[in-house]
Scaffold this active site. Sequence first.
Site, mmCIF file in Angstrom:
data_model
loop_
_atom_site.group_PDB
_atom_site.id
_atom_site.type_symbol
_atom_site.label_atom_id
_atom_site.label_comp_id
_atom_site.label_asym_id
_atom_site.label_seq_id
_atom_site.Cartn_x
_atom_site.Cartn_y
_atom_site.Cartn_z
ATOM 1 N N TYR A 62 0.851 -1.193 0.000
ATOM 2 C CA TYR A 62 0.000 0.000 0.000
ATOM 3 C C TYR A 62 0.887 1.243 0.000
ATOM 4 O O TYR A 62 1.541 1.561 1.002
ATOM 5 C CB TYR A 62 -0.922 0.035 1.224
ATOM 6 C CG TYR A 62 -1.987 -1.034 1.286
ATOM 7 C CD1 TYR A 62 -2.205 -1.924 0.228
ATOM 8 C CD2 TYR A 62 -2.785 -1.165 2.411
ATOM 9 C CE1 TYR A 62 -3.181 -2.892 0.301
ATOM 10 C CE2 TYR A 62 -3.774 -2.140 2.492
ATOM 11 C CZ TYR A 62 -3.963 -3.006 1.434
ATOM 12 O OH TYR A 62 -4.933 -3.980 1.502
ATOM 13 N N SER A 63 0.900 1.914 -1.127
ATOM 14 C CA SER A 63 1.696 3.145 -1.300
ATOM 15 C C SER A 63 3.155 2.927 -0.923
ATOM 16 O O SER A 63 3.801 3.789 -0.329
ATOM 17 C CB SER A 63 1.092 4.295 -0.486
ATOM 18 O OG SER A 63 -0.200 4.595 -0.953
#
Length: 351
Positions: A62-63
């Site tokens: 995630y990111s």
Amino acid sequence: MEYRQLGNSGLKVPALSLGAGTFGGQGPLFGAWGDTDAQQARRLLDIALDAGITMFDSADVYSDGASEEVLGEAVKGRRDQVLLSTKAGLPMGEGPHEAGTSRARLIKVVDDALRRLGTDYLDLFQLHAYDASTPVEEVLATLDQLVRAGKIRYTGVSNFSGWQVMKSLATAEKYGYPRYAAHQVYYSLVGRDYEGELMPLGLDQGVGAIVWSPLGWGRLTGKIRRGTPPPAQSRLHGSAIFGPPVPDELLYRVVDALDEVAEETGRTVPQVALNWLLQRPTVSSVIIGARNEEQLRQNIGALGWTLTPEQIATLDVASAKDAAYPYFAYQRQQGFVRLNPSPVPLTSPLV
């Protein structure tokens, strides 16, 4: 808040969890979800904890780790009040050691997650995908090592097929390694494939479902209807290719049924969709996401009430579609149904 047993483990988790996919959003996928910073994330956690939501889920992918970093900042000073759940295993780069769940990589990604989250242990660590290039024995032995070292308390998987889960559980049983307590799965009114094989497996083997994307990749927000384009902030713009496909007619049929039940109950469309999931077998926790406080409070409103059997049947019929082989036989043919009764009501055909 209702707290549920996570599969057959001793861990109790809240019926709703908060996903950190919007935290620190970067790139075409996660940037479309949101870009919540540490201060905003801390406020969301305040609201969640006040409602009894104590589990927060993230992943290294995630990111590119920013989600874990923001979540770690948000939980500072209250680590003992929360359950931290994260995932690893998907590619983080193009190099040969930047993907998968080999012994070397698992040890590294767990240490990286601990550093980013600012903690010395993970309440729940899940493999984000099955790694066909690494022997299951190596994966489980490494997880056992990490559990014994106190870095992980419970283990699980995400996005595994039935045979991959079962092979892992059998291997864990053979060698005395920790069994997976959780399976983080895609499940929603517009995506019921989970019911065909993975739900019966979860019931039989005591694996609890943690549901991701319970609103069908943003389709069940109440803002998408026949002839209406997705709102400007919808994740369906640009990032739809990353999410599960949904036929338009199925979506509109489900939304029509949700509108009907929402009017009867005085609840919102997302609240009805989430409440339906909370009634399903094996579901231990449903992960909700929120870009802002209003969305979070709306999603929390899925708790504290229950759909009637008639309302559940309305949603079941609208969302049903034929299962793939061999599961259609268990839906349609009397002999198979007699030998393999459905884990969900007969008004609710499997997928």
